[in-house]
Design an enzyme around this catalytic site. Structure first.
Site, PDB file in Angstrom:
ATOM      1  N   ASP A  92       0.847  -1.189   0.000  1.00 45.32           N
ATOM      2  CA  ASP A  92       0.000   0.000   0.000  1.00 45.32           C
ATOM      3  C   ASP A  92       0.889   1.248   0.000  1.00 45.32           C
ATOM      4  O   ASP A  92       1.906   1.296   0.700  1.00 45.32           O
ATOM      5  CB  ASP A  92      -0.914  -0.001   1.236  1.00 45.32           C
ATOM      6  CG  ASP A  92      -2.051   0.995   1.101  1.00 45.32           C
ATOM      7  OD1 ASP A  92      -3.209   0.566   0.980  1.00 45.32           O
ATOM      8  OD2 ASP A  92      -1.775   2.221   1.112  1.00 45.32           O
ATOM      9  N   ILE A  93       0.504   2.241  -0.769  1.00 42.89           N
ATOM     10  CA  ILE A  93       1.307   3.464  -0.908  1.00 42.89           C
ATOM     11  C   ILE A  93       1.304   4.290   0.392  1.00 42.89           C
ATOM     12  O   ILE A  93       2.229   5.071   0.630  1.00 42.89           O
ATOM     13  CB  ILE A  93       0.768   4.290  -2.098  1.00 42.89           C
ATOM     14  CG1 ILE A  93       1.841   5.193  -2.683  1.00 42.89           C
ATOM     15  CG2 ILE A  93      -0.480   5.062  -1.746  1.00 42.89           C
ATOM     16  CD1 ILE A  93       1.461   5.814  -4.016  1.00 42.89           C
ATOM     17  N   ASN A 126     -12.800  -3.224   2.146  1.00 43.62           N
ATOM     18  CA  ASN A 126     -13.826  -2.190   2.130  1.00 43.62           C
ATOM     19  C   ASN A 126     -14.658  -2.347   0.858  1.00 43.62           C
ATOM     20  O   ASN A 126     -14.104  -2.615  -0.214  1.00 43.62           O
ATOM     21  CB  ASN A 126     -13.180  -0.803   2.168  1.00 43.62           C
ATOM     22  CG  ASN A 126     -12.422  -0.555   3.460  1.00 43.62           C
ATOM     23  OD1 ASN A 126     -12.889  -0.942   4.529  1.00 43.62           O
ATOM     24  ND2 ASN A 126     -11.260   0.062   3.382  1.00 43.62           N
ATOM     25  N   VAL A 136     -10.852   2.823  -3.947  1.00 41.60           N
ATOM     26  CA  VAL A 136     -10.483   2.355  -5.294  1.00 41.60           C
ATOM     27  C   VAL A 136     -11.478   1.259  -5.705  1.00 41.60           C
ATOM     28  O   VAL A 136     -11.581   0.215  -5.040  1.00 41.60           O
ATOM     29  CB  VAL A 136      -9.036   1.799  -5.306  1.00 41.60           C
ATOM     30  CG1 VAL A 136      -8.669   1.350  -6.709  1.00 41.60           C
ATOM     31  CG2 VAL A 136      -8.052   2.855  -4.801  1.00 41.60           C
ATOM     32  N   HIS A 140      -9.980  -5.224  -3.544  1.00 44.12           N
ATOM     33  CA  HIS A 140      -8.680  -5.426  -2.921  1.00 44.12           C
ATOM     34  C   HIS A 140      -8.882  -5.800  -1.469  1.00 44.12           C
ATOM     35  O   HIS A 140      -9.788  -5.301  -0.807  1.00 44.12           O
ATOM     36  CB  HIS A 140      -7.797  -4.179  -3.025  1.00 44.12           C
ATOM     37  CG  HIS A 140      -8.467  -2.909  -2.601  1.00 44.12           C
ATOM     38  ND1 HIS A 140      -9.379  -2.261  -3.396  1.00 44.12           N
ATOM     39  CD2 HIS A 140      -8.372  -2.177  -1.464  1.00 44.12           C
ATOM     40  CE1 HIS A 140      -9.812  -1.173  -2.758  1.00 44.12           C
ATOM     41  NE2 HIS A 140      -9.219  -1.111  -1.569  1.00 44.12           N
ATOM     42  N   HIS A 194      -6.837  -5.703   2.109  1.00 44.08           N
ATOM     43  CA  HIS A 194      -5.684  -5.171   2.828  1.00 44.08           C
ATOM     44  C   HIS A 194      -5.206  -6.274   3.768  1.00 44.08           C
ATOM     45  O   HIS A 194      -6.002  -6.820   4.533  1.00 44.08           O
ATOM     46  CB  HIS A 194      -6.075  -3.975   3.708  1.00 44.08           C
ATOM     47  CG  HIS A 194      -6.639  -2.797   2.968  1.00 44.08           C
ATOM     48  ND1 HIS A 194      -5.951  -1.621   2.803  1.00 44.08           N
ATOM     49  CD2 HIS A 194      -7.842  -2.598   2.369  1.00 44.08           C
ATOM     50  CE1 HIS A 194      -6.704  -0.743   2.137  1.00 44.08           C
ATOM     51  NE2 HIS A 194      -7.863  -1.313   1.872  1.00 44.08           N
TER      52      HIS A 194
HETATM   53  P1  AMP Z   1      -9.754   1.440   0.105  1.00 40.83           P
HETATM   54  O1  AMP Z   1     -10.133   2.598   0.934  1.00 40.83           O
HETATM   55  O2  AMP Z   1     -10.035   0.133   0.772  1.00 40.83           O
HETATM   56  O3  AMP Z   1     -10.322   1.509  -1.303  1.00 40.83           O
HETATM   57  O4  AMP Z   1      -8.174   1.476  -0.017  1.00 40.83           O
HETATM   58  C1  AMP Z   1      -7.463   1.951  -1.105  1.00 40.83           C
HETATM   59  C2  AMP Z   1      -6.018   1.839  -0.745  1.00 40.83           C
HETATM   60  O5  AMP Z   1      -5.242   1.980  -1.920  1.00 40.83           O
HETATM   61  C3  AMP Z   1      -5.539   2.915   0.244  1.00 40.83           C
HETATM   62  O6  AMP Z   1      -5.025   2.273   1.402  1.00 40.83           O
HETATM   63  C4  AMP Z   1      -4.445   3.654  -0.537  1.00 40.83           C
HETATM   64  O7  AMP Z   1      -3.369   4.037   0.277  1.00 40.83           O
HETATM   65  C5  AMP Z   1      -4.044   2.620  -1.573  1.00 40.83           C
HETATM   66  N1  AMP Z   1      -3.455   3.152  -2.809  1.00 40.83           N
HETATM   67  C6  AMP Z   1      -3.909   4.153  -3.586  1.00 40.83           C
HETATM   68  N2  AMP Z   1      -3.131   4.316  -4.670  1.00 40.83           N
HETATM   69  C7  AMP Z   1      -2.152   3.387  -4.580  1.00 40.83           C
HETATM   70  C8  AMP Z   1      -1.030   3.048  -5.389  1.00 40.83           C
HETATM   71  N3  AMP Z   1      -0.749   3.693  -6.526  1.00 40.83           N
HETATM   72  N4  AMP Z   1      -0.242   2.024  -4.989  1.00 40.83           N
HETATM   73  C9  AMP Z   1      -0.504   1.374  -3.836  1.00 40.83           C
HETATM   74  N5  AMP Z   1      -1.546   1.644  -3.037  1.00 40.83           N
HETATM   75  C10 AMP Z   1      -2.356   2.632  -3.397  1.00 40.83           C
END
Ligand code: AMP
Length: 117
Positions: free
Chosen positions: A34-35, A92, A101, A105, A107
């Site tokens: 995760d970024i 989520n 996103v 996914h 986590h």
């Molecule tokens: P969610 O709120 O469950 O949709 O989580 C989306 C996750 O994607 C968040 O924890 C962000 O930090 C992560 N994220 C967004 N862009 C990137 C990226 N380019 N590479 C890795 N993680 C990302």
């Protein structure tokens, strides 16, 4: 019904328009960090197929894709030696789940006591 957004960030990671370091890849799934990590280990696991969220995935994906996805998470648990120390899995989904996103996914969080939900 919400349509899959072909331009979401994770779609761009899958089609390699956006580069990221892949930690582990299987036939149908990939894992990367995760970024914005919320724990010492914070890995995202995604299917390569176009699935928005958990129910979409379970309703539409093949058994092979579903099995592959969960086994990749299991492999990450193993290589990080998390069986004894523990970990947290979060997926989520949608508006009330505050999903940012719109590509499924999970986590995988670990590396410290994560506190209560
Ligand atoms: P969610 O709120 O469950 O949709 O989580 C989306 C996750 O994607 C968040 O924890 C962000 O930090 C992560 N994220 C967004 N862009 C990137 C990226 N380019 N590479 C890795 N993680 C990302």
């Amino acid at each position: 019904m919400i349509n899959y957004d072909e331009n979401n960030i994770f779609a761009n990671i899958i089609n390699k328009k956006l580069s990221t370091e892949i930690i582990m890849e299987s036939e149908h799934s990939i894992a990367f960090n995760d970024i914005a990590p919320q724990a010492p280990i914070h890995i995202l696991v995604i299917p390569k197929g176009k699935y928005i969220k958990y129910d979409d995935f379970l309703n539409k994906a093949s058994k092979d894709e579903v099995y592959d996805f969960f086994m990749l998470i299991n492999s990450l648990v193993k290589i990080n030696n998390l069986e004894n120390t523990g970990y947290r899995l979060i997926a989520n989904a949608g508006k009330n789940g505050n999903q940012e996103v719109p590509h499924l996914h999970f986590h995988l969080l670990a590396g410290q006591n994560l506190g209560k939900m």
